[in-house]
Design a protein around this motif. Sequence first.
Motif, PDB file in Angstrom:
ATOM      1  N   LYS A  35       0.945  -1.061  -0.058  1.00 12.06           N
ATOM      2  CA  LYS A  35       0.305  -0.249   0.440  1.00 12.06           C
ATOM      3  C   LYS A  35       0.599   1.292  -0.077  1.00 12.06           C
ATOM      4  O   LYS A  35       1.822   1.192   0.218  1.00 12.06           O
ATOM      5  N   LEU A  36       0.652   2.190  -0.719  1.00 16.96           N
ATOM      6  CA  LEU A  36       0.761   3.387  -1.049  1.00 16.96           C
ATOM      7  C   LEU A  36       0.212   3.934  -0.413  1.00 16.96           C
ATOM      8  O   LEU A  36      -0.714   4.118  -1.049  1.00 16.96           O
ATOM      9  N   PRO A  37       0.170   5.374   0.027  1.00 21.90           N
ATOM     10  CA  PRO A  37      -1.084   6.314   0.435  1.00 21.90           C
ATOM     11  C   PRO A  37      -1.071   7.432  -0.415  1.00 21.90           C
ATOM     12  O   PRO A  37      -1.804   8.062   0.086  1.00 21.90           O
ATOM     13  N   VAL A  38      -0.953   7.324  -1.364  1.00 23.11           N
ATOM     14  CA  VAL A  38      -0.559   8.145  -2.402  1.00 23.11           C
ATOM     15  C   VAL A  38      -2.063   9.434  -3.259  1.00 23.11           C
ATOM     16  O   VAL A  38      -2.545   9.972  -2.926  1.00 23.11           O
ATOM     17  N   LEU A  39      -2.908   8.187  -3.539  1.00 24.17           N
ATOM     18  CA  LEU A  39      -4.656   8.683  -4.019  1.00 24.17           C
ATOM     19  C   LEU A  39      -5.324   8.504  -2.672  1.00 24.17           C
ATOM     20  O   LEU A  39      -6.374   7.966  -2.637  1.00 24.17           O
ATOM     21  N   ARG A  40      -4.975   8.326  -1.642  1.00 23.63           N
ATOM     22  CA  ARG A  40      -5.970   8.667  -0.084  1.00 23.63           C
ATOM     23  C   ARG A  40      -6.565   9.758  -0.565  1.00 23.63           C
ATOM     24  O   ARG A  40      -6.702  10.721  -0.813  1.00 23.63           O
ATOM     25  N   GLY A  41      -8.755   8.994  -0.575  1.00 25.26           N
ATOM     26  CA  GLY A  41      -9.088   9.867  -0.416  1.00 25.26           C
ATOM     27  C   GLY A  41     -10.123   9.719  -2.036  1.00 25.26           C
ATOM     28  O   GLY A  41     -10.818  11.168  -2.380  1.00 25.26           O
ATOM     29  N   ARG A  42      -8.824   9.443  -2.550  1.00 22.60           N
ATOM     30  CA  ARG A  42      -9.557   9.929  -3.852  1.00 22.60           C
ATOM     31  C   ARG A  42     -10.489   8.716  -4.337  1.00 22.60           C
ATOM     32  O   ARG A  42     -10.844   6.782  -4.089  1.00 22.60           O
ATOM     33  N   TYR A 301      -1.045   7.191 -10.975  1.00 22.45           N
ATOM     34  CA  TYR A 301      -0.402   8.551 -10.572  1.00 22.45           C
ATOM     35  C   TYR A 301      -0.538   9.269 -10.711  1.00 22.45           C
ATOM     36  O   TYR A 301       0.078  10.429 -10.494  1.00 22.45           O
ATOM     37  N   GLY A 305      -1.986  12.091  -8.937  1.00 22.81           N
ATOM     38  CA  GLY A 305      -1.188  11.979  -8.284  1.00 22.81           C
ATOM     39  C   GLY A 305      -0.664  13.704  -7.666  1.00 22.81           C
ATOM     40  O   GLY A 305      -0.825  13.942  -7.061  1.00 22.81           O
ATOM     41  N   GLY A 306      -0.608  14.527  -8.879  1.00 18.00           N
ATOM     42  CA  GLY A 306      -0.622  15.619  -8.772  1.00 18.00           C
ATOM     43  C   GLY A 306      -1.083  16.881  -8.549  1.00 18.00           C
ATOM     44  O   GLY A 306      -2.988  16.331  -7.723  1.00 18.00           O
TER      45      GLY A 306
END
Lengths: 313, 183
Positions: A35-42, A301, A305-306
């Motif tokens: 897991k990577l928290p990058v898109l949390r909430g998307r 991402y 991501g940005g």
Amino acid sequence: MKHLLSAGDLSLDEANSILDLADQMQQVQHREVKKLPVLRGRTIVNVFFEDSTRTRTSFEIAGKWLSADTINVSAKGSSVSKGESLRDTMLTLDSMGVDAFVIRHSSSGAAHQVANWVKASVVNAGDGQHEHPTQALLDAMAIRQHFRKLGRDSWAGLRVGIVGDLLHSRVVRSNVLLLRTLGCEVVLVAPPTLLPTGVETWGVEVTSDLDQVIENLDIAMMLRVQRERMSGGFFPTEREYADGFGLTLERLHRLKPQAAICHPGPMNRGMEISSDAADAANSLVLNQVAAGVAVRMSVLYHVLGGSTEGIPL
Amino acid sequence: MKETVSARVIADSAEISRMVVRMAHQILEANAGAEDLVLLGIPTRGVPLAQRLASELGRIEGSPVRQGSLDVTMYRDDLRRNPTRPAGRSQVPGSVEAAVVVLVDDVLFSGRTVVAALDALRDLGRPRSVQLAVLVDRGHRELPIAADYTGKVVQTAADEHVWVKVKEIDTEDEVAISREAQR
């Protein structure tokens, strides 16, 4: 990058950036906590109007590993089966606050059309016989890893043969666009009946004689004969097709020793690819599948991501 | 790269080397040796600094010290405010389980990078302890983070930029402060 609709929209820098990040993302695949928290909430909605196992699953896994909330909508069991139009379905989903749509549709251009309608980002997961950009990216990722292992870091001079049912394939167009952006030479090989119309405008070499080009290929990309679409008598018999366009044992021996063999799956063994070729040491078939999740993580991402201002890379 | 008139050099190559040696000794003293140590540099410039610290520790102790890199891009809380940024490479030697991890970075500023690094580390395992080594502490913390080992504490204004250059990346070793963005 707001959308990924066509492999042709990618600049060389963007393509390299996606491939580089995909290599990084592959590390996550081998970790205990994937897991990577990058898109949390998307929120990502996979809208599949056509059946698919590997593409849909890998997009779903990719989204989940980036901590996004992913939801699958398939045409069966949705209001599409009640007669709702594509536009209304997409606008309905869009107004729920979705951040990205991953869309597979049987009509060419569907993803482009949807991108014009909705506020969310759109990733094309296959539109009819038109394009499938993430498949082209994962092919490129597997190929690049293969040649890097052999100490070859550049795409220049690599000769890719895309062989088989080019007419019904959505992979071929995306692959041609991407491989040319990366700097490969591409040669298309198919029976004249299975060439897409307008192929002469693509600016690549086209031939119907596999034996003439096989020895010069660095990558043999065998495409599936789409039996389910073969009602039109495109070739006499399956046997004859295999003789002319299959990667047989004999042709396997004539390939360069380090040449890579690709197939986007599912394979018809004995038809476009022999078992000897499919299971050969330099067959990338399983590497392609493994690259699928990583490439889709990287694409999601890059799309989400940005900043949402759509600042280019 | 823009040359700025206001750039002020606050440490040269020799001083940076002395800082690295001093921090290496402090790390050994605090941990009573280099056993179980794993040095993880935070890309970009934390990585060569971790390498230098590790080789210094190895020299003093006479045995190699594990070192690698920990990319925190995917764990940053400001991802969404900025354009998509390329991720660096994480290369963790062996397991961090039960190890003493020393995070190494060039500049300690808001503390957000360090928090991201702690989050990234948690997904890799459970170290026995985590410590922080930075070449320059320039103040202006936004989070309750402090370094265990500091090369130099520098008083700065919030709008100033602190540049650490390392020869592995920038062809020279130098710490400088300027009013404007450069590099």
